[in-house]
Design a protein around this motif. Sequence first.
Motif, PDB file in Angstrom:
ATOM      1  N   MET A 278      50.260  44.552  31.324  1.00 19.65           N
ATOM      2  CA  MET A 278      50.459  45.996  31.319  1.00 19.65           C
ATOM      3  C   MET A 278      49.144  46.672  31.721  1.00 19.65           C
ATOM      4  SD  MET A 278      51.673  48.475  28.189  1.00 19.65           S
ATOM      5  CE  MET A 278      51.254  50.222  28.218  1.00 19.65           C
ATOM      6  N   ILE A 279      49.260  47.744  32.499  1.00 23.33           N
ATOM      7  CA  ILE A 279      48.089  48.466  32.995  1.00 23.33           C
ATOM      8  C   ILE A 279      48.028  49.852  32.364  1.00 23.33           C
ATOM      9  CG2 ILE A 279      46.953  49.404  35.038  1.00 23.33           C
ATOM     10  CD1 ILE A 279      48.591  47.382  36.694  1.00 23.33           C
ATOM     11  N   THR A 280      46.843  50.231  31.834  1.00 21.60           N
ATOM     12  CA  THR A 280      46.626  51.590  31.335  1.00 21.60           C
ATOM     13  C   THR A 280      45.409  52.173  32.028  1.00 21.60           C
ATOM     14  OG1 THR A 280      47.553  51.077  29.161  1.00 21.60           O
ATOM     15  CG2 THR A 280      46.188  53.033  29.333  1.00 21.60           C
ATOM     16  N   ASP A 281      45.614  53.209  32.807  1.00 21.81           N
ATOM     17  CA  ASP A 281      44.509  53.897  33.488  1.00 21.81           C
ATOM     18  C   ASP A 281      45.024  55.259  33.923  1.00 21.81           C
ATOM     19  OD1 ASP A 281      42.491  54.684  35.560  1.00 21.81           O
ATOM     20  OD2 ASP A 281      41.750  52.659  35.164  1.00 21.81           O
ATOM     21  N   ASP A 282      44.203  56.300  33.734  1.00 17.44           N
ATOM     22  CA  ASP A 282      44.654  57.641  34.117  1.00 17.44           C
ATOM     23  C   ASP A 282      44.519  57.890  35.617  1.00 17.44           C
ATOM     24  OD1 ASP A 282      41.882  57.646  33.983  1.00 17.44           O
ATOM     25  OD2 ASP A 282      41.740  59.723  33.322  1.00 17.44           O
ATOM     26  N   ASP A 283      43.932  56.944  36.342  1.00 19.96           N
ATOM     27  CA  ASP A 283      43.787  57.064  37.796  1.00 19.96           C
ATOM     28  C   ASP A 283      44.913  56.271  38.473  1.00 19.96           C
ATOM     29  OD1 ASP A 283      43.107  57.011  40.454  1.00 19.96           O
ATOM     30  OD2 ASP A 283      41.002  56.507  40.125  1.00 19.96           O
ATOM     31  N   PRO A 284      45.849  56.953  39.134  1.00 18.54           N
ATOM     32  CA  PRO A 284      46.968  56.246  39.775  1.00 18.54           C
ATOM     33  C   PRO A 284      46.518  55.286  40.868  1.00 18.54           C
ATOM     34  CG  PRO A 284      46.925  58.556  40.452  1.00 18.54           C
ATOM     35  CD  PRO A 284      45.938  58.414  39.328  1.00 18.54           C
ATOM     36  N   ILE A 285      45.380  55.574  41.515  1.00 22.87           N
ATOM     37  CA  ILE A 285      44.873  54.677  42.557  1.00 22.87           C
ATOM     38  C   ILE A 285      44.435  53.353  41.948  1.00 22.87           C
ATOM     39  CG2 ILE A 285      43.071  54.345  44.298  1.00 22.87           C
ATOM     40  CD1 ILE A 285      43.110  57.341  44.801  1.00 22.87           C
ATOM     41  N   MET A 286      43.774  53.428  40.784  1.00 22.57           N
ATOM     42  CA  MET A 286      43.355  52.201  40.110  1.00 22.57           C
ATOM     43  C   MET A 286      44.570  51.407  39.645  1.00 22.57           C
ATOM     44  SD  MET A 286      40.143  51.977  40.383  1.00 22.57           S
ATOM     45  CE  MET A 286      40.134  50.438  39.462  1.00 22.57           C
ATOM     46  N   ARG A 287      45.565  52.090  39.102  1.00 20.36           N
ATOM     47  CA  ARG A 287      46.769  51.378  38.657  1.00 20.36           C
ATOM     48  C   ARG A 287      47.429  50.663  39.831  1.00 20.36           C
ATOM     49  NH1 ARG A 287      47.993  56.272  36.082  1.00 20.36           N
ATOM     50  NH2 ARG A 287      49.889  56.523  37.325  1.00 20.36           N
ATOM     51  N   ASP A 288      47.476  51.331  40.975  1.00 19.73           N
ATOM     52  CA  ASP A 288      48.083  50.722  42.157  1.00 19.73           C
ATOM     53  C   ASP A 288      47.288  49.513  42.623  1.00 19.73           C
ATOM     54  OD1 ASP A 288      50.084  50.883  44.384  1.00 19.73           O
ATOM     55  OD2 ASP A 288      48.271  51.167  45.584  1.00 19.73           O
ATOM     56  N   SER A 289      45.950  49.601  42.559  1.00 17.31           N
ATOM     57  CA  SER A 289      45.104  48.479  42.974  1.00 17.31           C
ATOM     58  C   SER A 289      45.315  47.281  42.062  1.00 17.31           C
ATOM     59  CB  SER A 289      43.627  48.896  42.945  1.00 17.31           C
ATOM     60  OG  SER A 289      43.375  49.930  43.872  1.00 17.31           O
ATOM     61  N   TYR A 290      45.352  47.536  40.751  1.00 21.61           N
ATOM     62  CA  TYR A 290      45.582  46.440  39.806  1.00 21.61           C
ATOM     63  C   TYR A 290      46.960  45.809  40.037  1.00 21.61           C
ATOM     64  CZ  TYR A 290      41.635  48.317  37.108  1.00 21.61           C
ATOM     65  OH  TYR A 290      40.413  48.755  36.693  1.00 21.61           O
ATOM     66  N   ARG A 291      47.959  46.672  40.258  1.00 21.33           N
ATOM     67  CA  ARG A 291      49.323  46.184  40.441  1.00 21.33           C
ATOM     68  C   ARG A 291      49.404  45.256  41.658  1.00 21.33           C
ATOM     69  NH1 ARG A 291      51.602  50.266  42.358  1.00 21.33           N
ATOM     70  NH2 ARG A 291      51.577  51.471  40.417  1.00 21.33           N
ATOM     71  N   GLN A 292      48.809  45.685  42.751  1.00 17.68           N
ATOM     72  CA  GLN A 292      48.856  44.869  43.966  1.00 17.68           C
ATOM     73  C   GLN A 292      48.145  43.533  43.758  1.00 17.68           C
ATOM     74  OE1 GLN A 292      47.933  46.810  47.717  1.00 17.68           O
ATOM     75  NE2 GLN A 292      48.384  48.814  46.841  1.00 17.68           N
ATOM     76  N   LEU A 293      46.990  43.578  43.107  1.00 18.95           N
ATOM     77  CA  LEU A 293      46.227  42.353  42.882  1.00 18.95           C
ATOM     78  C   LEU A 293      46.988  41.386  41.978  1.00 18.95           C
ATOM     79  CD1 LEU A 293      43.532  40.734  43.052  1.00 18.95           C
ATOM     80  CD2 LEU A 293      42.806  42.001  41.001  1.00 18.95           C
ATOM     81  N   ILE A 294      47.514  41.898  40.880  1.00 19.58           N
ATOM     82  CA  ILE A 294      48.193  41.040  39.913  1.00 19.58           C
ATOM     83  C   ILE A 294      49.512  40.511  40.463  1.00 19.58           C
ATOM     84  CG2 ILE A 294      49.322  41.048  37.647  1.00 19.58           C
ATOM     85  CD1 ILE A 294      47.056  42.944  36.740  1.00 19.58           C
ATOM     86  N   ASP A 295      50.218  41.323  41.221  1.00 20.88           N
ATOM     87  CA  ASP A 295      51.496  40.880  41.784  1.00 20.88           C
ATOM     88  C   ASP A 295      51.331  39.749  42.797  1.00 20.88           C
ATOM     89  OD1 ASP A 295      53.049  42.531  40.263  1.00 20.88           O
ATOM     90  OD2 ASP A 295      53.248  44.107  41.782  1.00 20.88           O
ATOM     91  N   MET A 296      50.115  39.579  43.295  1.00 19.13           N
ATOM     92  CA  MET A 296      49.854  38.501  44.241  1.00 19.13           C
ATOM     93  C   MET A 296      49.652  37.150  43.542  1.00 19.13           C
ATOM     94  SD  MET A 296      47.206  40.454  46.827  1.00 19.13           S
ATOM     95  CE  MET A 296      46.792  38.926  47.686  1.00 19.13           C
ATOM     96  N   GLN A 297      49.508  37.177  42.222  1.00 20.96           N
ATOM     97  CA  GLN A 297      49.245  35.951  41.469  1.00 20.96           C
ATOM     98  C   GLN A 297      50.558  35.299  41.041  1.00 20.96           C
ATOM     99  OE1 GLN A 297      45.917  35.376  41.573  1.00 20.96           O
ATOM    100  NE2 GLN A 297      45.939  37.404  42.565  1.00 20.96           N
TER     101      GLN A 297
END
Length: 239
Positions: A1-20
């Motif tokens: 689960m990702i918690t961050d008030d910056d939507p750009i950071m959430r998107d970056s984490y999502r893309q990185l983690i979804d690649m694993q």
Amino acid sequence: MITDDDPIMRDSYRQLIDMQDDMHIVAEAASGLEAFHTALEVKPDVLLMDLHMPGMDGVEATRRICARTSEIRILVVTIFDQPEDVEAAVVAGAAGFIVKNGPLTDLLRAIRVIHAGGGMLSPEVTSGIIERMRTGGHDAQVREIDTASGPLVRMTERESEMLQLIAQGKSNSEIASELYLAQSSVKTYVSRLRAKLGARTRSELVTLYYEGVRHAPEEKHEQRKFAIFGDRASWRSAR
């Protein structure tokens, strides 16, 4: 689960983690309060937690989640690397602490280590922790405070000191000279103060300073602490 008030950071984490192959995102949150409610509902194995967010910050959200369950492992991921931030997060229950500007491989490794039951501190924060242990942490006592227009936040004596100098109209270079800090450190402190107090500009920090900041009662203590902003770095007790 990702918690961050910056939507750009959430998107970056999502893309990185979804690649694993061994990870996937089960939920996202944009605030500490949303993280608290969502985490208890979806029960992620690992929760990435930003530290300073409007409203409920990451430390308080971590404390509340860990008080309700020990099954969720929390990894703090933040731009702020001060030792008092690390200590506050760990005391609240976080299993790891890494900085956002570190290598992405560090983030993935931290997630796997924490999921396996271990703990992890980013290399960028270890020197500050060692120095804090060496000096006893006398310059970074954390207090819960209550501003006139917002929720409880945490401020250290050094941050209180910094806020007063900002209110006096001093520049970053002047503050750095007076406190024997690098200008980059002063810029970090100013950013942290703005994030903690919800100030969009330096001028708003000055306004908040003159409105006054009140220290909330500490649990298991008989006295209430108040910051004396007019006397830099000094504190008093009031019955």
